[in-house]
Design a protein around this motif. Structure first.
Motif, short mmCIF file in Angstrom:
data_model
loop_
_atom_site.label_atom_id
_atom_site.label_comp_id
_atom_site.label_asym_id
_atom_site.label_seq_id
_atom_site.Cartn_x
_atom_site.Cartn_y
_atom_site.Cartn_z
N LEU A 16 16.28 71.31 -122.72
CA LEU A 16 16.72 72.65 -123.11
C LEU A 16 16.91 72.77 -124.62
CD1 LEU A 16 19.31 73.34 -120.27
CD2 LEU A 16 17.05 74.37 -120.56
N ALA A 17 17.24 71.65 -125.24
CA ALA A 17 17.46 71.68 -126.69
C ALA A 17 16.15 71.71 -127.46
CB ALA A 17 18.29 70.47 -127.11
N THR A 18 15.03 71.33 -126.84
CA THR A 18 13.74 71.31 -127.55
C THR A 18 13.28 72.73 -127.77
OG1 THR A 18 13.20 69.23 -126.48
CG2 THR A 18 11.38 70.49 -127.45
N PRO A 19 12.96 73.12 -129.00
CA PRO A 19 12.52 74.51 -129.27
C PRO A 19 11.11 74.74 -128.77
CG PRO A 19 12.44 73.19 -131.27
CD PRO A 19 13.09 72.32 -130.24
N PHE A 20 10.79 75.98 -128.41
CA PHE A 20 9.47 76.34 -127.90
C PHE A 20 8.51 76.51 -129.07
CE2 PHE A 20 6.39 79.66 -126.79
CZ PHE A 20 5.75 79.02 -125.73
N ASP A 21 7.33 75.79 -128.99
CA ASP A 21 6.31 75.85 -130.04
C ASP A 21 5.13 76.64 -129.51
OD1 ASP A 21 4.59 75.50 -132.09
OD2 ASP A 21 4.80 73.30 -132.20
N ALA A 22 4.89 77.87 -129.99
CA ALA A 22 3.82 78.73 -129.51
C ALA A 22 2.46 78.19 -129.87
CB ALA A 22 4.00 80.14 -130.07
N ASP A 23 2.30 77.64 -131.08
CA ASP A 23 1.00 77.10 -131.49
C ASP A 23 0.59 75.92 -130.64
OD1 ASP A 23 0.92 79.01 -133.44
OD2 ASP A 23 1.82 77.72 -134.99
N ALA A 24 1.55 75.03 -130.38
CA ALA A 24 1.24 73.88 -129.53
C ALA A 24 0.85 74.30 -128.13
CB ALA A 24 2.44 72.94 -129.49
N SER A 25 1.52 75.33 -127.60
CA SER A 25 1.18 75.82 -126.27
C SER A 25 -0.21 76.41 -126.24
CB SER A 25 2.22 76.86 -125.82
OG SER A 25 1.87 77.39 -124.57
N GLN A 26 -0.59 77.16 -127.27
CA GLN A 26 -1.93 77.73 -127.33
C GLN A 26 -2.99 76.65 -127.44
OE1 GLN A 26 -2.75 80.88 -126.92
NE2 GLN A 26 -4.94 80.42 -127.15
N GLN A 27 -2.72 75.62 -128.21
CA GLN A 27 -3.65 74.52 -128.35
C GLN A 27 -3.85 73.78 -127.03
OE1 GLN A 27 -2.50 71.73 -131.38
NE2 GLN A 27 -4.38 70.49 -131.19
N PHE A 32 -7.32 72.57 -122.40
CA PHE A 32 -7.50 72.56 -120.94
C PHE A 32 -8.72 73.38 -120.54
CE2 PHE A 32 -6.45 74.12 -116.66
CZ PHE A 32 -6.35 72.89 -116.01
N ALA A 33 -8.95 74.53 -121.21
CA ALA A 33 -10.11 75.37 -120.91
C ALA A 33 -11.40 74.66 -121.27
CB ALA A 33 -10.00 76.69 -121.65
N LEU A 34 -11.41 73.96 -122.41
CA LEU A 34 -12.60 73.22 -122.80
C LEU A 34 -12.92 72.11 -121.80
CD1 LEU A 34 -12.04 72.99 -126.68
CD2 LEU A 34 -13.75 74.37 -125.46
N LEU A 35 -11.88 71.45 -121.31
CA LEU A 35 -12.09 70.39 -120.33
C LEU A 35 -12.70 70.96 -119.04
CD1 LEU A 35 -8.82 68.27 -120.75
CD2 LEU A 35 -11.15 67.64 -121.46
N ILE A 36 -12.21 72.11 -118.61
CA ILE A 36 -12.75 72.72 -117.38
C ILE A 36 -14.20 73.13 -117.59
CG2 ILE A 36 -12.57 74.73 -115.87
CD1 ILE A 36 -9.56 74.59 -116.20
N LEU A 37 -14.51 73.74 -118.78
CA LEU A 37 -15.88 74.15 -119.06
C LEU A 37 -16.82 72.96 -119.11
CD1 LEU A 37 -17.85 76.39 -119.81
CD2 LEU A 37 -17.16 76.13 -122.21
N THR A 38 -16.35 71.89 -119.76
CA THR A 38 -17.18 70.69 -119.85
C THR A 38 -17.45 70.10 -118.46
OG1 THR A 38 -16.24 70.21 -122.03
CG2 THR A 38 -17.34 68.40 -120.88
N GLY A 39 -16.39 70.06 -117.66
CA GLY A 39 -16.57 69.54 -116.30
C GLY A 39 -17.53 70.39 -115.49
N GLY A 40 -17.47 71.72 -115.65
CA GLY A 40 -18.39 72.60 -114.94
C GLY A 40 -19.82 72.39 -115.36
N LEU A 41 -20.07 72.26 -116.71
CA LEU A 41 -21.42 72.03 -117.21
C LEU A 41 -21.97 70.71 -116.70
CD1 LEU A 41 -21.03 73.31 -120.89
CD2 LEU A 41 -22.21 74.45 -118.99
#
Length: 426
Positions: A16-27, A32-41
């Protein structure tokens, strides 16, 4: 245990004390999206490669012995044809394999649906059984409640109980419940009515004990239930005095040596091929249009204790004894005007001091029928198409119209009996 709880609380506080990092979440989402795309290809490439190998590489391997080999020069046409045949064989094998897989999956699906259907049917059967058991339990509860009302000391409750029991007996789904109720009503009637009263040749008392309202109601209800369910009831050796039961049905009642005294039984039904009455007594009853058709009467008495001015105390006017078998039946001091005895057997039957205007004996077998002391005017009693063995007419030999019949008339003075002329030799 306490140490583990403390550690868990410590980790939760750190999270709870750890602050939320928006940039890290977006990264993280991008990765994760790149991994799914790569797996699909990769999957698509693998599928394309597999089909290419199945349709190109495998046929060539089958024909040339190795993947990537080309056909030998000079025999290219035969090699290409062999590769096409191999490709077709591969396709057939693949199709058969896929077909087998489809059949297996179809069978598994059908079996699952069948199991679901069987389970649904079984559940429906269980639900129906529960409903039937609940209905039976409810019916038994209602019958028990009605029986408790019948045993109460309150007259109103007893009337309600008799009405409820009759309705339950007529409409009960279970035959055993209906018979149980009928047996209860039968026992109630028998326990609240007297047995046979021996009068002998004496006149019954002027004020005999009249049947009470509740036993009379129970008796009529019992008759309704027994006729509706076609259940035999035992009312033998009872004395019923002052019963008011017009239009009642007695077909399923055992009335052996039962006495009816001063009863109203107009339009009552006693007939039926299975009905047999022995030692039955009717004294001073009103029984106009009563029906005894198709039954057997043995040693039955219809008697008026005395003749009243202007009429009779025992009336069976317009009664029906069609196809009845009468043995040792006595009609004493009654009014039987308009009665019909067509098609029956009259064996040792007598009409004494009885008015029988308009009575007909058609297609009867008359064995010792006595009309000597009956009261009727000339021509009002007709005997037609009957087998007459013994007929006692007394002073009425000029008054009876005898028309037809296969047997000769034998009586006290047969030659004086009036003949219409339709039967030669009579």
């Amino acid at each position: 245990m306490t140490t583990q709880t403390t550690k868990l609380r410590h980790h939760l506080r750190n999270a709870l004390a750890t602050p939320f990092d928006a940039d890290a979440s977006q990264q993280t989402r991008t990765t994760f999206a790149l991994l799914i795309l790569t797996g699909g290809l990769i999957s698509i490439a693998a599928i394309v490669g597999l089909f290419s190998w199945l349709f190109v590489g495998l046929p060539q391997t089958i024909v040339t012995g190795s993947f990537g080999q080309v056909c030998v020069t000079g025999i290219g046409l035969d090699c290409a044809r062999a590769i096409a045949d191999a490709r077709q064989a591969v396709l057939l094998v693949l199709g058969g394999f896929l077909g087998i897989i489809g059949i297996v999956f179809s069978y598994l699906r059908w079996r699952a649906e069948r199991d679901n259907t069987d389970e649904a049917i079984a559940e429906g059967t269980r639900a129906k059984d529960r409903h039937v058991r609940e209905g039976e339990q409810l019916e038994i509860t209602r019958i028990t409640d009605a029986l408790s009302l019948l045993e109460s000391g309150d007259r109103t409750k007893k009337v309600a109980a008799i009405s409820l029991l009759t309705d339950y007996a007529i409409h009960a789904k279970e035959e055993r419940n209906a018979k149980l109720i009928i047996n209860v009503l039968e026992d109630y009637v028998r326990s609240n009515t007297p047995g046979v009263i021996e009068y002998g040749n004496r006149t019954p008392p002027d004020s005999p004990p009249v049947i009470e309202d509740l036993p009379a109601l129970a008796l009529k209800s019992l008759l309704r239930a027994s006729s509706a369910r076609a259940v035999r009831v035992d009312l033998s050796e009872r004395t019923l005095i002052g019963l008011h039961a017009p239009d009642s049905v007695w077909t399923y009642a055992n009335l052996t040596q039962t006495q009816f005294i001063d009863c109203q039984l107009s339009r009552a039904h006693f007939g039926g091929e299975e009905a047999r009455y022995f030692g039955l007594v009717f004294d001073d009853c009103r029984m106009s249009q009563v029906k005894f058709s198709d039954c057997t009467l043995e040693f039955v008495r219809f008697r008026a204790s005395n003749e009243k001015e202007g009429g009779h105390t025992m009336q069976i006017d317009d009664a029906r004894f069609v196809n009845a078998h009468c043995l040792a039946v006595a009609f004493d001091g009654i009014s039987a005007a308009g009665a019909s005895f067509s098609g029956g057997t009259m064996h040792n039957v007598s009409f004494t001091r009885s008015r029988i205007e308009g009575v007909s004996f058609d297609r009867c077998k008359l064995v010792n029928l006595s009309l000597a002391e009956a009261k009727f005017s000339r021509g009002s009693v007709n005997i037609t198409n009957s087998e007459t063995i013994v007929l006692k007419l007394g002073d009425h030999q000029q008054d009876v119209q005898i028309d037809g019949g296969p047997a000769p008339l034998i009586g006290e003075h047969p030659a004086r009996a009036r003949d219409s002329g339709k039967s030669p030799g009579r």
